[in-house]
Design a protein around this motif. Sequence first.
Motif, PDB file in Angstrom:
ATOM      1  N   ASN A  49     -74.177 -18.453 -29.381  1.00 38.37           N
ATOM      2  CA  ASN A  49     -75.543 -18.766 -29.752  1.00 38.37           C
ATOM      3  C   ASN A  49     -75.555 -19.579 -31.042  1.00 38.37           C
ATOM      4  O   ASN A  49     -74.520 -19.797 -31.675  1.00 38.37           O
ATOM      5  CB  ASN A  49     -76.353 -17.474 -29.969  1.00 38.37           C
ATOM      6  CG  ASN A  49     -76.488 -16.678 -28.689  1.00 38.37           C
ATOM      7  OD1 ASN A  49     -76.491 -17.245 -27.612  1.00 38.37           O
ATOM      8  ND2 ASN A  49     -76.609 -15.358 -28.829  1.00 38.37           N
ATOM      9  N   GLY A  50     -76.735 -19.982 -31.444  1.00 40.91           N
ATOM     10  CA  GLY A  50     -76.860 -20.716 -32.705  1.00 40.91           C
ATOM     11  C   GLY A  50     -76.427 -19.906 -33.899  1.00 40.91           C
ATOM     12  O   GLY A  50     -75.986 -20.474 -34.916  1.00 40.91           O
ATOM     13  N   ASP A  51     -76.505 -18.567 -33.808  1.00 35.08           N
ATOM     14  CA  ASP A  51     -76.086 -17.715 -34.929  1.00 35.08           C
ATOM     15  C   ASP A  51     -74.598 -17.371 -34.873  1.00 35.08           C
ATOM     16  O   ASP A  51     -74.103 -16.583 -35.683  1.00 35.08           O
ATOM     17  CB  ASP A  51     -76.912 -16.429 -34.968  1.00 35.08           C
ATOM     18  CG  ASP A  51     -76.817 -15.643 -33.650  1.00 35.08           C
ATOM     19  OD1 ASP A  51     -75.968 -16.007 -32.797  1.00 35.08           O
ATOM     20  OD2 ASP A  51     -77.584 -14.680 -33.475  1.00 35.08           O
ATOM     21  N   GLY A  52     -73.885 -17.940 -33.903  1.00 30.25           N
ATOM     22  CA  GLY A  52     -72.441 -17.727 -33.832  1.00 30.25           C
ATOM     23  C   GLY A  52     -72.023 -16.560 -32.974  1.00 30.25           C
ATOM     24  O   GLY A  52     -70.823 -16.363 -32.735  1.00 30.25           O
ATOM     25  N   ASN A  53     -72.959 -15.766 -32.490  1.00 29.76           N
ATOM     26  CA  ASN A  53     -72.619 -14.626 -31.638  1.00 29.76           C
ATOM     27  C   ASN A  53     -72.303 -15.107 -30.217  1.00 29.76           C
ATOM     28  O   ASN A  53     -72.884 -16.070 -29.718  1.00 29.76           O
ATOM     29  CB  ASN A  53     -73.781 -13.631 -31.579  1.00 29.76           C
ATOM     30  CG  ASN A  53     -74.012 -12.960 -32.914  1.00 29.76           C
ATOM     31  OD1 ASN A  53     -73.060 -12.700 -33.649  1.00 29.76           O
ATOM     32  ND2 ASN A  53     -75.279 -12.685 -33.243  1.00 29.76           N
ATOM     33  N   ARG A  54     -71.391 -14.411 -29.585  1.00 30.59           N
ATOM     34  CA  ARG A  54     -70.993 -14.758 -28.224  1.00 30.59           C
ATOM     35  C   ARG A  54     -71.891 -14.039 -27.215  1.00 30.59           C
ATOM     36  O   ARG A  54     -72.299 -12.891 -27.435  1.00 30.59           O
ATOM     37  CB  ARG A  54     -69.537 -14.346 -27.980  1.00 30.59           C
ATOM     38  CG  ARG A  54     -68.544 -15.150 -28.805  1.00 30.59           C
ATOM     39  CD  ARG A  54     -67.205 -14.426 -28.916  1.00 30.59           C
ATOM     40  NE  ARG A  54     -66.595 -14.211 -27.617  1.00 30.59           N
ATOM     41  CZ  ARG A  54     -65.771 -15.079 -27.027  1.00 30.59           C
ATOM     42  NH1 ARG A  54     -65.468 -16.221 -27.633  1.00 30.59           N
ATOM     43  NH2 ARG A  54     -65.221 -14.814 -25.864  1.00 30.59           N
ATOM     44  N   ARG A  55     -72.176 -14.704 -26.121  1.00 32.43           N
ATOM     45  CA  ARG A  55     -72.955 -14.072 -25.054  1.00 32.43           C
ATOM     46  C   ARG A  55     -72.432 -14.545 -23.700  1.00 32.43           C
ATOM     47  O   ARG A  55     -71.911 -15.652 -23.569  1.00 32.43           O
ATOM     48  CB  ARG A  55     -74.437 -14.394 -25.169  1.00 32.43           C
ATOM     49  CG  ARG A  55     -74.779 -15.850 -24.937  1.00 32.43           C
ATOM     50  CD  ARG A  55     -76.271 -16.037 -24.802  1.00 32.43           C
ATOM     51  NE  ARG A  55     -76.626 -17.412 -24.528  1.00 32.43           N
ATOM     52  CZ  ARG A  55     -77.838 -17.840 -24.237  1.00 32.43           C
ATOM     53  NH1 ARG A  55     -78.829 -16.976 -24.192  1.00 32.43           N
ATOM     54  NH2 ARG A  55     -78.072 -19.121 -23.996  1.00 32.43           N
TER      55      ARG A  55
END
Length: 430
Positions: A343-349
């Motif tokens: 995501n834009g915040d660096g978290n993986r999904r």
Amino acid sequence: MRIERQSYVDKLEERRENGSVKIITGIRRCGKTYLLFDLYADRLRETGVPADRIIQVALDDDENAALRDPDKLREYIGSRLDGEGGMHYVMIDEVQYAITRKELADRDNPPRIYGVLNGLLRRGNVDVYVTGSNSKLLSSDVRTEFRGRGDEVRVRPLSFSEYLPAHGGTAEDAWLDYVAFGGLPHVLSFASDQGRADYLTALMDKVYIDDIVERNGLRGSTAIGNVVDVLASSVGSLTNPTNLANTFASRGMGSIDDKTVRAYIDYLKDAFLVEEVSRYDVKGRKYIGAQRKYYYEDLGLRNARLNFRQQEETHLMENALYNELVCRGCSVDVGVVEHVERNGDGNRRRKQLEIDFVCNMASRRYYIQSAFAIPDAEKMDQEQRSLVNTGDSFKKIIVVRNRVKPWHNDQGVLVVGLTDFLTDPTLIDG
């Protein structure tokens, strides 16, 4: 109008005198009778078969109503067989007319007509061909009642490559007519759009729906008609019987539980009106979930049911591509590819990406995406994302509505135009 359905004639020729009942199945009015009684009979005569050794019985003709009794049918065919030992070719059209509703309900004993057909096979000098418009009565019985001596040939409405030369216009004009009025051969005999529309509407209501209601002992056509309508409106969309039952309730179409919806879908599949496509996890190599897609075997019948109102070409193009792929002998699934992105915040999904068609044919596999238009790089990235994340080297293809010269992009994906794809089976291996 004579439409040469060469591939089907060749399939019957390959099975000639093979000791099996040739079972020609398909939706009513798709051309099974014409294929067997005219095209294939002509092939037999061309190879020297005398006309009196081709025995044809159309059980859907009221003039032959007495022959719907299997015993009388056996007597009639027996009276047509001469004693000289030469091969006879027995062709029985719409054989389900010889099966009673009582026989359908009897799970312990097969319909008597199967005994007649097996008896003909045992004569040794009889080659047997039957047609039928109900898969439950015929396709599933190939593996049981005929004990390995049944050989099915599935006939479909005209493919676009068959339709185009019979239409006589440009590929573009033919496509616009095909996507609106479908590929039932008789449609081509009408001079006006209104004539085609009236024919298809009457056929849908007075032949297909009425036949399903009568054959399955339903109380009326309203509930099954609602299922037909909702499936027609949701071509190419994921759904299941529970979702459909909820849709009926939300639209004020009455209360139908999911088990009833499931049964009605099976009736439509048995009549070859719709086909059900499962979801396949490409990386996990397994079928997943209860969601399915449903496609109409003939677009004209689908459109007629909706009074030619909902004709979104994107969905109809996808349905036409599905029909083309199964005509070519492909086993088709809806593909799912799990992809991990940030995501834009660096978290993986984890995200599930869809491939319109995963096509298997023998040892070959193709991934095919239906894209109405690809106007820019962003749209190209969107359409090919699932394809390039499969993690394998099978052929990957995007079919676009407009005509383009086939080309491979930087990701190795083949981009082809719709009418070229539909008329040239070799393109997918280019």
